[in-house]
Design a protein around this motif. Structure first.
Motif, PDB file in Angstrom:
ATOM      1  N   TYR A 153       0.948  -1.242  -0.336  1.00 28.89           N
ATOM      2  CA  TYR A 153       0.210   0.131   0.115  1.00 28.89           C
ATOM      3  C   TYR A 153       1.233   1.020  -0.312  1.00 28.89           C
ATOM      4  O   TYR A 153       1.990   1.262   0.263  1.00 28.89           O
ATOM      5  CB  TYR A 153      -1.002  -0.008   0.571  1.00 28.89           C
ATOM      6  CG  TYR A 153      -1.918  -0.952   1.286  1.00 28.89           C
ATOM      7  CD1 TYR A 153      -3.255  -0.875   1.428  1.00 28.89           C
ATOM      8  CD2 TYR A 153      -1.826  -2.923   1.346  1.00 28.89           C
ATOM      9  CE1 TYR A 153      -4.592  -1.550   0.846  1.00 28.89           C
ATOM     10  CE2 TYR A 153      -2.761  -3.408   1.712  1.00 28.89           C
ATOM     11  CZ  TYR A 153      -4.158  -2.640   1.246  1.00 28.89           C
ATOM     12  OH  TYR A 153      -5.066  -3.813   1.384  1.00 28.89           O
ATOM     13  N   GLN A 188       1.465   5.804   0.561  1.00 23.35           N
ATOM     14  CA  GLN A 188       0.478   6.675   0.855  1.00 23.35           C
ATOM     15  C   GLN A 188       1.223   8.164   0.970  1.00 23.35           C
ATOM     16  O   GLN A 188       2.071   8.195   1.623  1.00 23.35           O
ATOM     17  CB  GLN A 188      -0.714   6.824   2.714  1.00 23.35           C
ATOM     18  CG  GLN A 188      -1.363   7.898   2.636  1.00 23.35           C
ATOM     19  CD  GLN A 188      -2.109   7.359   4.798  1.00 23.35           C
ATOM     20  OE1 GLN A 188      -0.956   6.185   5.187  1.00 23.35           O
ATOM     21  NE2 GLN A 188      -3.033   7.870   5.172  1.00 23.35           N
ATOM     22  N   LYS A 201      -3.593  12.271   1.164  1.00 27.37           N
ATOM     23  CA  LYS A 201      -4.583  11.580   0.464  1.00 27.37           C
ATOM     24  C   LYS A 201      -4.530   9.866   1.928  1.00 27.37           C
ATOM     25  O   LYS A 201      -3.883   9.468   2.426  1.00 27.37           O
ATOM     26  CB  LYS A 201      -3.772  10.600  -0.491  1.00 27.37           C
ATOM     27  CG  LYS A 201      -3.468  12.365  -2.300  1.00 27.37           C
ATOM     28  CD  LYS A 201      -3.030  11.573  -2.972  1.00 27.37           C
ATOM     29  CE  LYS A 201      -2.572  13.128  -4.165  1.00 27.37           C
ATOM     30  NZ  LYS A 201      -1.833  12.099  -5.354  1.00 27.37           N
ATOM     31  N   GLN A 202      -5.325   9.590   1.181  1.00 28.50           N
ATOM     32  CA  GLN A 202      -5.825   8.032   2.263  1.00 28.50           C
ATOM     33  C   GLN A 202      -4.537   7.172   1.384  1.00 28.50           C
ATOM     34  O   GLN A 202      -4.276   7.055   0.391  1.00 28.50           O
ATOM     35  CB  GLN A 202      -7.466   7.651   1.735  1.00 28.50           C
ATOM     36  CG  GLN A 202      -8.517   8.563   2.455  1.00 28.50           C
ATOM     37  CD  GLN A 202      -9.566   7.753   2.431  1.00 28.50           C
ATOM     38  OE1 GLN A 202     -10.142   6.903   1.208  1.00 28.50           O
ATOM     39  NE2 GLN A 202     -10.594   7.737   3.098  1.00 28.50           N
ATOM     40  N   ARG A 203      -4.877   6.297   2.298  1.00 29.67           N
ATOM     41  CA  ARG A 203      -4.185   4.691   1.932  1.00 29.67           C
ATOM     42  C   ARG A 203      -4.788   4.080   1.007  1.00 29.67           C
ATOM     43  O   ARG A 203      -5.367   3.659   1.405  1.00 29.67           O
ATOM     44  CB  ARG A 203      -3.176   4.222   2.920  1.00 29.67           C
ATOM     45  CG  ARG A 203      -1.968   2.914   2.986  1.00 29.67           C
ATOM     46  CD  ARG A 203      -1.430   2.596   4.064  1.00 29.67           C
ATOM     47  NE  ARG A 203      -1.465   2.948   5.220  1.00 29.67           N
ATOM     48  CZ  ARG A 203      -0.870   3.115   6.170  1.00 29.67           C
ATOM     49  NH1 ARG A 203      -1.322   1.022   6.324  1.00 29.67           N
ATOM     50  NH2 ARG A 203      -0.797   3.382   7.022  1.00 29.67           N
ATOM     51  N   GLU A 204      -3.558   3.890  -0.454  1.00 29.31           N
ATOM     52  CA  GLU A 204      -3.922   3.161  -1.266  1.00 29.31           C
ATOM     53  C   GLU A 204      -3.395   1.683  -1.829  1.00 29.31           C
ATOM     54  O   GLU A 204      -2.256   1.395  -1.242  1.00 29.31           O
ATOM     55  CB  GLU A 204      -4.172   4.016  -2.450  1.00 29.31           C
ATOM     56  CG  GLU A 204      -2.837   4.032  -3.134  1.00 29.31           C
ATOM     57  CD  GLU A 204      -3.346   5.349  -4.439  1.00 29.31           C
ATOM     58  OE1 GLU A 204      -3.810   4.852  -4.819  1.00 29.31           O
ATOM     59  OE2 GLU A 204      -2.147   5.463  -4.727  1.00 29.31           O
TER      60      GLU A 204
END
Length: 120
Positions: A37, A39, A43-46
């Motif tokens: 993942y 981040q 921003k959100q963790r993706e």
């Protein structure tokens, strides 16, 4: 407990390559999947990519064709080969391990994160 340790982050120029490594250790009964993942600030963790114990993989659309995830089940390790890196790839990258340890159920274990910076 399960420990997750990452390595391989750093500074790379646009178009360059970098390989991240992650290894899980401790009281591991089984691992269902491992993944990466990222981040970026604000921003959100993706999810970047993940891989199951059977070898099934999936990737975020933004990295398809550029990144490759692989694993070594014997070593409880997962790798992320990143090619043709872009500035948009700059983020803290985290390794995740979905594993059953001493518990009856699987849990998510996270690495400490490693900074990847793509810049000239």
């Amino acid at each position: 407990q399960v420990q997750v340790v990452e390595s391989g982050g750093g500074l790379v120029q646009p178009g360059g390559s970098l390989r991240l490594s992650c290894a899980a250790s401790g009281n591991i009964f089984s691992i269902n999947a491992m993944g990466w993942y990222r981040q970026a600030p604000g921003k959100q963790r993706e999810l970047v990519a993940d891989i199951t114990s059977g070898g099934r993989t999936n990737y975020a659309d933004s990295v398809k064709g550029r990144f490759t995830i692989s694993r070594d089940n014997a070593k409880n390790a997962v790798y992320l080969q990143m090619n043709r890196l872009k500035s948009e790839d700059t983020a803290v990258y985290y390794c995740n391990v979905a594993a059953r340890g001493s518990s009856w159920y699987a849990e998510a274990y996270w690495g400490q994160g490693t900074q990847v910076t793509v810049s000239s």
